[in-house]
Design a protein around this motif. Sequence first.
Motif, mmCIF file in Angstrom:
data_model
loop_
_atom_site.group_PDB
_atom_site.id
_atom_site.type_symbol
_atom_site.label_atom_id
_atom_site.label_comp_id
_atom_site.label_asym_id
_atom_site.label_seq_id
_atom_site.Cartn_x
_atom_site.Cartn_y
_atom_site.Cartn_z
ATOM 1 N N VAL A 32 22.757 50.578 25.954
ATOM 2 C CA VAL A 32 22.066 49.292 25.762
ATOM 3 C C VAL A 32 22.671 48.229 26.671
ATOM 4 C CG1 VAL A 32 21.493 47.500 24.098
ATOM 5 C CG2 VAL A 32 21.409 49.897 23.412
ATOM 6 N N LEU A 33 23.997 48.200 26.755
ATOM 7 C CA LEU A 33 24.657 47.246 27.641
ATOM 8 C C LEU A 33 24.275 47.521 29.102
ATOM 9 C CD1 LEU A 33 26.764 45.018 28.250
ATOM 10 C CD2 LEU A 33 28.463 46.845 28.382
ATOM 11 N N ASP A 55 21.752 45.669 33.910
ATOM 12 C CA ASP A 55 21.354 46.364 35.135
ATOM 13 C C ASP A 55 21.031 45.431 36.297
ATOM 14 O OD1 ASP A 55 20.739 48.734 36.640
ATOM 15 O OD2 ASP A 55 18.630 48.111 36.448
ATOM 16 N N PRO A 56 20.348 44.299 36.099
ATOM 17 C CA PRO A 56 20.077 43.426 37.243
ATOM 18 C C PRO A 56 21.347 42.866 37.898
ATOM 19 C CG PRO A 56 18.628 42.855 35.428
ATOM 20 C CD PRO A 56 19.618 43.839 34.901
ATOM 21 N N PRO A 90 23.183 46.112 41.563
ATOM 22 C CA PRO A 90 23.502 45.791 42.959
ATOM 23 C C PRO A 90 24.993 45.853 43.273
ATOM 24 C CG PRO A 90 21.943 44.203 42.087
ATOM 25 C CD PRO A 90 22.394 45.049 40.940
ATOM 26 N N LEU A 91 25.840 45.459 42.323
ATOM 27 C CA LEU A 91 27.281 45.522 42.570
ATOM 28 C C LEU A 91 27.767 46.960 42.704
ATOM 29 C CD1 LEU A 91 28.586 42.727 40.194
ATOM 30 C CD2 LEU A 91 28.458 42.678 42.682
ATOM 31 N N LEU A 92 27.274 47.835 41.834
ATOM 32 C CA LEU A 92 27.673 49.237 41.926
ATOM 33 C C LEU A 92 27.131 49.898 43.188
ATOM 34 C CD1 LEU A 92 27.431 50.466 38.228
ATOM 35 C CD2 LEU A 92 29.486 50.148 39.603
ATOM 36 N N SER A 93 25.916 49.538 43.598
ATOM 37 C CA SER A 93 25.382 50.128 44.825
ATOM 38 C C SER A 93 26.128 49.610 46.050
ATOM 39 C CB SER A 93 23.879 49.873 44.946
ATOM 40 O OG SER A 93 23.618 48.495 44.992
ATOM 41 N N TYR A 94 26.516 48.349 46.037
ATOM 42 C CA TYR A 94 27.328 47.809 47.132
ATOM 43 C C TYR A 94 28.682 48.502 47.190
ATOM 44 C CZ TYR A 94 30.200 44.557 49.796
ATOM 45 O OH TYR A 94 31.064 44.013 50.698
ATOM 46 N N GLU A 95 29.286 48.687 46.033
ATOM 47 C CA GLU A 95 30.570 49.382 45.951
ATOM 48 C C GLU A 95 30.442 50.809 46.486
ATOM 49 O OE1 GLU A 95 34.334 50.921 44.776
ATOM 50 O OE2 GLU A 95 33.708 48.869 45.078
ATOM 51 N N THR A 96 29.391 51.493 46.105
ATOM 52 C CA THR A 96 29.185 52.871 46.558
ATOM 53 C C THR A 96 28.953 52.913 48.058
ATOM 54 O OG1 THR A 96 28.235 53.409 44.420
ATOM 55 C CG2 THR A 96 27.792 54.931 46.213
ATOM 56 N N PHE A 97 28.131 52.008 48.569
ATOM 57 C CA PHE A 97 27.858 51.997 50.009
ATOM 58 C C PHE A 97 29.123 51.742 50.817
ATOM 59 C CE2 PHE A 97 27.010 49.439 53.810
ATOM 60 C CZ PHE A 97 26.355 50.401 54.568
#
Length: 146
Positions: free
Chosen positions: A84-85, A90-91, A95-102
Motif C-alpha cells: 500500500v505504501l 509510487d509517483p 522516478p528516484l528508484l529508476s534514476y538510482e538504477t540508471f
Amino acid sequence: MHPTAFLLSRLQFGLTVSFLIIFPSFTIGLAAWLTLLEALHMWTGRPAYCQMLEFWLKIFGVAFGLGVVSGIVMAFQFGSNWSVLARMSDPIEGPLLSYETFTAFALEASFFGVLLFGRSHVSPGFYLVSTAMVATRDVHARRTAR
C-alpha cells in the motif's frame, strides 16, 4: 492484516535496513580511500600504494556486492511487505528508484568494472578517473537515497 503479520513485516524490514546501511556506509569511505591511494601511487610512484589499493579493492568488491544484494532484498520488501505504501508513494519513489538504477548501471558498473579488471588495459590517468567516478557516484547515490 493480523497484528503479528504486521509486526513481523516491520521486524523483517528493520533487520534488512539495519544490515543494508552497513555496506553503503563502508563503501562510501572505502571508495574515497581507494581514490586517494591511486592518486598517491600516481604521484609518488611507490609500489606500496598500489599494493594497498589491490588489498582494499578486494574488500571493496565484497562489500559492494553484499550492499547490492541487500538493496535488492529491500526493494522487494517495499513491494511485498509495504504494498500500500509503495502504491501510494509510487509517483515520488518510482522516478528516484529508476534514476538510482540508471546511474548505478550506466556509471558505477562501468567504472567499477574498470576499477576491478582494467588496470592493465587502460592508462593510469583513466584508472584514476575511474576510481574517482566510483567514489563520486557512491556519494551521490547515498545523498539521493536520503
